[in-house]
Design a protein around this motif. Structure first.
Motif, mmCIF file in Angstrom:
data_model
loop_
_atom_site.group_PDB
_atom_site.id
_atom_site.type_symbol
_atom_site.label_atom_id
_atom_site.label_comp_id
_atom_site.label_asym_id
_atom_site.label_seq_id
_atom_site.Cartn_x
_atom_site.Cartn_y
_atom_site.Cartn_z
ATOM 1 N N ILE A 102 26.067 44.819 53.546
ATOM 2 C CA ILE A 102 25.405 43.587 53.096
ATOM 3 C C ILE A 102 26.361 42.441 53.354
ATOM 4 O O ILE A 102 27.529 42.495 52.955
ATOM 5 C CB ILE A 102 25.033 43.651 51.602
ATOM 6 N N ILE A 103 25.863 41.399 54.014
ATOM 7 C CA ILE A 103 26.716 40.260 54.381
ATOM 8 C C ILE A 103 26.144 38.952 53.840
ATOM 9 O O ILE A 103 24.939 38.733 53.879
ATOM 10 C CB ILE A 103 26.916 40.183 55.917
ATOM 11 N N ASP A 104 27.037 38.116 53.323
ATOM 12 C CA ASP A 104 26.679 36.760 52.911
ATOM 13 C C ASP A 104 27.901 35.886 53.150
ATOM 14 O O ASP A 104 28.993 36.382 53.413
ATOM 15 C CB ASP A 104 26.263 36.731 51.443
ATOM 16 N N ASP A 105 27.708 34.582 53.061
ATOM 17 C CA ASP A 105 28.839 33.694 53.298
ATOM 18 C C ASP A 105 29.784 33.643 52.117
ATOM 19 O O ASP A 105 30.991 33.503 52.283
ATOM 20 C CB ASP A 105 28.370 32.278 53.660
ATOM 21 N N LEU A 106 29.237 33.787 50.886
ATOM 22 C CA LEU A 106 30.039 33.527 49.700
ATOM 23 C C LEU A 106 29.570 34.382 48.544
ATOM 24 O O LEU A 106 28.371 34.608 48.389
ATOM 25 C CB LEU A 106 29.896 32.040 49.344
ATOM 26 N N ILE A 107 30.516 34.858 47.745
ATOM 27 C CA ILE A 107 30.171 35.494 46.476
ATOM 28 C C ILE A 107 30.690 34.600 45.359
ATOM 29 O O ILE A 107 31.870 34.228 45.334
ATOM 30 C CB ILE A 107 30.713 36.934 46.338
ATOM 31 N N ALA A 108 29.771 34.242 44.467
ATOM 32 C CA ALA A 108 30.114 33.454 43.287
ATOM 33 C C ALA A 108 29.914 34.362 42.068
ATOM 34 O O ALA A 108 30.783 35.150 41.734
ATOM 35 C CB ALA A 108 29.267 32.192 43.228
ATOM 36 N N THR A 109 28.736 34.319 41.460
ATOM 37 C CA THR A 109 28.466 35.165 40.297
ATOM 38 C C THR A 109 28.042 36.574 40.685
ATOM 39 O O THR A 109 28.017 37.463 39.840
ATOM 40 C CB THR A 109 27.366 34.545 39.418
ATOM 41 N N GLY A 110 27.688 36.784 41.941
ATOM 42 C CA GLY A 110 27.336 38.116 42.423
ATOM 43 C C GLY A 110 25.874 38.494 42.298
ATOM 44 O O GLY A 110 25.474 39.571 42.732
ATOM 45 N N GLY A 111 25.048 37.615 41.735
ATOM 46 C CA GLY A 111 23.639 37.948 41.500
ATOM 47 C C GLY A 111 22.857 38.320 42.749
ATOM 48 O O GLY A 111 22.097 39.288 42.743
ATOM 49 N N LEU A 115 24.031 39.444 45.660
ATOM 50 C CA LEU A 115 24.507 40.705 46.227
ATOM 51 C C LEU A 115 24.021 41.891 45.403
ATOM 52 O O LEU A 115 23.628 42.928 45.963
ATOM 53 C CB LEU A 115 26.030 40.720 46.324
ATOM 54 N N VAL A 116 24.022 41.772 44.088
ATOM 55 C CA VAL A 116 23.517 42.853 43.231
ATOM 56 C C VAL A 116 22.040 43.106 43.536
ATOM 57 O O VAL A 116 21.616 44.262 43.640
ATOM 58 C CB VAL A 116 23.738 42.535 41.737
ATOM 59 N N ALA A 117 21.254 42.048 43.701
ATOM 60 C CA ALA A 117 19.836 42.221 44.032
ATOM 61 C C ALA A 117 19.672 42.918 45.383
ATOM 62 O O ALA A 117 18.818 43.794 45.537
ATOM 63 C CB ALA A 117 19.119 40.869 44.037
ATOM 64 N N ALA A 118 20.482 42.544 46.360
ATOM 65 C CA ALA A 118 20.408 43.173 47.683
ATOM 66 C C ALA A 118 20.777 44.652 47.597
ATOM 67 O O ALA A 118 20.117 45.502 48.212
ATOM 68 C CB ALA A 118 21.323 42.443 48.666
ATOM 69 N N ILE A 119 21.805 44.972 46.835
ATOM 70 C CA ILE A 119 22.199 46.378 46.645
ATOM 71 C C ILE A 119 21.040 47.160 46.039
ATOM 72 O O ILE A 119 20.672 48.231 46.531
ATOM 73 C CB ILE A 119 23.456 46.482 45.748
ATOM 74 N N ILE A 177 33.815 34.047 51.884
ATOM 75 C CA ILE A 177 34.524 33.364 50.799
ATOM 76 C C ILE A 177 34.196 34.016 49.463
ATOM 77 O O ILE A 177 33.054 34.412 49.221
ATOM 78 C CB ILE A 177 34.098 31.882 50.713
ATOM 79 N N GLU A 178 35.187 34.087 48.588
ATOM 80 C CA GLU A 178 34.977 34.521 47.208
ATOM 81 C C GLU A 178 35.442 33.423 46.262
ATOM 82 O O GLU A 178 36.496 32.818 46.479
ATOM 83 C CB GLU A 178 35.756 35.801 46.909
ATOM 84 N N LEU A 179 34.656 33.184 45.233
ATOM 85 C CA LEU A 179 35.061 32.312 44.136
ATOM 86 C C LEU A 179 35.441 33.238 42.973
ATOM 87 O O LEU A 179 34.606 33.563 42.131
ATOM 88 C CB LEU A 179 33.916 31.378 43.727
ATOM 89 N N PRO A 180 36.675 33.722 42.943
ATOM 90 C CA PRO A 180 37.052 34.768 41.984
ATOM 91 C C PRO A 180 36.897 34.373 40.522
ATOM 92 O O PRO A 180 36.653 35.235 39.672
ATOM 93 C CB PRO A 180 38.512 35.083 42.335
ATOM 94 N N GLU A 181 37.001 33.083 40.233
ATOM 95 C CA GLU A 181 36.890 32.633 38.845
ATOM 96 C C GLU A 181 35.504 32.880 38.257
ATOM 97 O O GLU A 181 35.328 32.915 37.042
ATOM 98 C CB GLU A 181 37.282 31.152 38.710
ATOM 99 N N ARG A 187 32.603 39.764 41.707
ATOM 100 C CA ARG A 187 33.068 41.093 42.133
ATOM 101 C C ARG A 187 32.831 42.125 41.028
ATOM 102 O O ARG A 187 32.431 43.259 41.299
ATOM 103 C CB ARG A 187 34.548 41.014 42.498
ATOM 104 N N GLU A 188 33.055 41.732 39.787
ATOM 105 C CA GLU A 188 32.881 42.647 38.652
ATOM 106 C C GLU A 188 31.447 43.113 38.509
ATOM 107 O O GLU A 188 31.195 44.237 38.064
ATOM 108 C CB GLU A 188 33.354 41.978 37.357
ATOM 109 N N ARG A 189 30.487 42.284 38.870
ATOM 110 C CA ARG A 189 29.072 42.647 38.748
ATOM 111 C C ARG A 189 28.635 43.682 39.778
ATOM 112 O O ARG A 189 27.587 44.303 39.621
ATOM 113 C CB ARG A 189 28.187 41.403 38.889
ATOM 114 N N LEU A 190 29.435 43.880 40.818
ATOM 115 C CA LEU A 190 29.066 44.832 41.867
ATOM 116 C C LEU A 190 29.319 46.281 41.464
ATOM 117 O O LEU A 190 28.958 47.200 42.210
ATOM 118 C CB LEU A 190 29.818 44.519 43.162
ATOM 119 N N GLY A 191 29.931 46.501 40.321
ATOM 120 C CA GLY A 191 30.195 47.865 39.867
ATOM 121 C C GLY A 191 31.144 48.562 40.818
ATOM 122 O O GLY A 191 32.212 48.054 41.146
#
Length: 182
Positions: free
Chosen positions: A127-136, A138-142, A159-163, A167-171
């Protein structure tokens, strides 16, 4: 911006090609603008090459791109590794029969859709996207891919916005990122 892999000199060029726009689209947001990366042909090629180098030979048959900027990075990666590209779209954008997955936003919910039959049980997906923020998204795509029996090998973002702790929501799903915002 800092990188996950400081050893590769291409990362610094990619990071410097991403423009940060303060207070867009609203006050307090530091918008990570990839349009400047796309204008820099060397940095854009390096971005694609880094993903291809990581995923070539990993038996990935599906590259699922998250609307809309995943559509920019996904197709060239899919072609280079010999996989098909599957768009993951917002509601009412795909003309055929779809399956959908609802996910939470900061204010409300949204849905992601994929054509029925675009993937088959047992396939291996990136799964590819430009940016992960809250992860919502990507979780839906998974969830969407796993519902039809696809094995999600990894998620990848430029890009990741770690703050925002997406990433934590991806399990247990691995996430590969080229650049982390600071």
């Amino acid at each position: 911006m800092a990188s996950q892999d400081e050893q590769d000199p291409r990362i610094a060029k990619i990071s410097s090609a991403i423009r940060v726009i303060p207070n867009f689209p609203k006050p307090g947001i530091m918008f990570q603008d990839i349009t400047t990366l796309l204008l820099d042909t060397k940095a854009f090629r390096d971005t694609i090459d880094l993903f291809v180098e990581r995923y070539r030979g990993k038996d990935i048959s599906v590259v699922a791109g998250v609307e809309a900027r995943g559509f920019i990075f996904g197709p060239p990666i899919a072609l280079a590794i010999g996989a098909k590209f599957v768009p993951m779209r917002k509601p009412n954008k795909l003309p055929g029969e779809v399956i959908s997955e609802e996910y939470s936003l900061e204010y409300g919910t949204d849905k992601m859709e994929m054509h029925v039959g675009a993937v088959q049980a047992g396939e291996r997906a990136l799964i590819i996207d430009d940016l992960i923020a809250t992860g919502g998204t990507l979780v839906a795509a998974i969830r969407l891919l796993e519902r039809v029996g696809v094995h999600v090998v990894e998620c990848a973002c430029v890009i990741e916005l770690p703050e925002l702790k997406g990433r934590e929501r991806l399990g247990d799903k691995p996430l590969f990122v080229l650049v982390s915002s600071t």
